[in-house]
Motif scaffolding. Structure first.
Motif, short mmCIF file in Angstrom:
data_model
loop_
_atom_site.label_atom_id
_atom_site.label_comp_id
_atom_site.label_asym_id
_atom_site.label_seq_id
_atom_site.Cartn_x
_atom_site.Cartn_y
_atom_site.Cartn_z
N PHE A 79 3.46 14.63 42.45
CA PHE A 79 4.35 13.66 43.08
C PHE A 79 3.59 12.60 43.89
O PHE A 79 4.09 11.49 44.06
CB PHE A 79 5.41 14.37 43.93
CG PHE A 79 6.58 14.82 43.10
CD1 PHE A 79 7.63 13.97 42.85
CD2 PHE A 79 6.60 16.09 42.55
CE1 PHE A 79 8.71 14.38 42.07
CE2 PHE A 79 7.67 16.51 41.78
CZ PHE A 79 8.72 15.66 41.52
N ILE A 80 2.40 12.93 44.38
CA ILE A 80 1.59 11.90 45.03
C ILE A 80 1.19 10.85 44.00
O ILE A 80 1.25 9.65 44.26
CB ILE A 80 0.36 12.51 45.72
CG1 ILE A 80 0.78 13.19 47.02
CG2 ILE A 80 -0.68 11.43 46.03
CD1 ILE A 80 -0.34 13.91 47.73
N LEU A 81 0.80 11.29 42.81
CA LEU A 81 0.46 10.35 41.74
C LEU A 81 1.67 9.53 41.32
O LEU A 81 1.57 8.32 41.09
CB LEU A 81 -0.16 11.08 40.56
CG LEU A 81 -1.54 11.71 40.81
CD1 LEU A 81 -1.98 12.51 39.61
CD2 LEU A 81 -2.55 10.63 41.17
N LEU A 82 2.82 10.17 41.20
CA LEU A 82 4.05 9.43 40.86
C LEU A 82 4.43 8.45 41.97
O LEU A 82 4.87 7.33 41.69
CB LEU A 82 5.20 10.41 40.60
CG LEU A 82 5.11 11.22 39.31
CD1 LEU A 82 6.23 12.26 39.25
CD2 LEU A 82 5.14 10.31 38.11
N GLY A 83 4.26 8.85 43.22
CA GLY A 83 4.54 7.96 44.34
C GLY A 83 3.59 6.77 44.36
O GLY A 83 3.99 5.64 44.66
N PHE A 84 2.32 7.01 44.02
CA PHE A 84 1.35 5.93 43.94
C PHE A 84 1.74 4.95 42.85
O PHE A 84 1.71 3.73 43.05
CB PHE A 84 -0.04 6.51 43.68
CG PHE A 84 -1.12 5.48 43.60
CD1 PHE A 84 -1.55 4.82 44.74
CD2 PHE A 84 -1.73 5.18 42.39
CE1 PHE A 84 -2.56 3.87 44.68
CE2 PHE A 84 -2.73 4.23 42.32
CZ PHE A 84 -3.15 3.57 43.46
#
Length: 113
Positions: A79-84
Motif C-alpha cells: 500500500f505504500i507503493l500504491l500510495g506513492f
C-alpha cells in the motif's frame, strides 16, 4: 486649532505627505508584487503535500491491514507503493492543470495584442 492627539488628523497628514512624496517622485505608482512567484510556490507545495498524503494514506491502510491479518510487512509495503503511485498520478494531474492555465493566459494575451 485641532487636537494634537487626534488620530484622524495624523492619518490625514500622513496621507498628504505620501501624496506629496509620490508627486515629487514624478507620480510613480507602486507596482504590486508579482503574484506569479507565490502562485508557483503554492503549486509546488500542493504537489509535495499530495505526494506525502498518498504515502501516508497508503502506509496507514497497509499497516492497519497488517495488524488486522497478522502479516506485518506485506500489506504495508504494497500500500505504500500504491500510495506513492497515487500521489505521483495526482501530482501529474496538478501539473497538467497548471500548464493548461498558463496556455489559456498566453492565448488570451496573444489575442489582446
Amino acid at each position: 486649532m485641532s487636537d494634537p492627539h487626534d488620530p484622524n488628523d495624523h492619518a490625514t497628514r500622513l496621507k498628504a505627505l505620501e501624496d506629496r512624496i509620490a508627486t515629487a517622485k514624478g507620480g510613480e505608482v507602486k507596482k504590486p508584487r508579482s503574484e506569479e512567484h507565490y502562485s508557483q510556490a503554492n503549486m509546488a507545495w500542493r504537489m509535495v503535500i499530495e505526494l506525502v498524503a498518498g504515502l501516508g494514506i497508503g502506509f496507514g491502510i497497509g499497516y492497519g491491514l497488517d495488524v488486522l491479518f497478522g502479516t506485518m510487512p506485506i500489506f504495508m509495503v504494497l500500500f505504500i507503493l500504491l500510495g506513492f503511485a497515487a500521489g505521483i498520478k495526482t501530482m501529474m494531474r496538478s501539473a497538467a492543470e497548471m500548464q493548461n492555465e498558463q496556455l489559456v493566459k498566453q492565448a488570451d494575451k496573444s489575442e489582446g495584442d
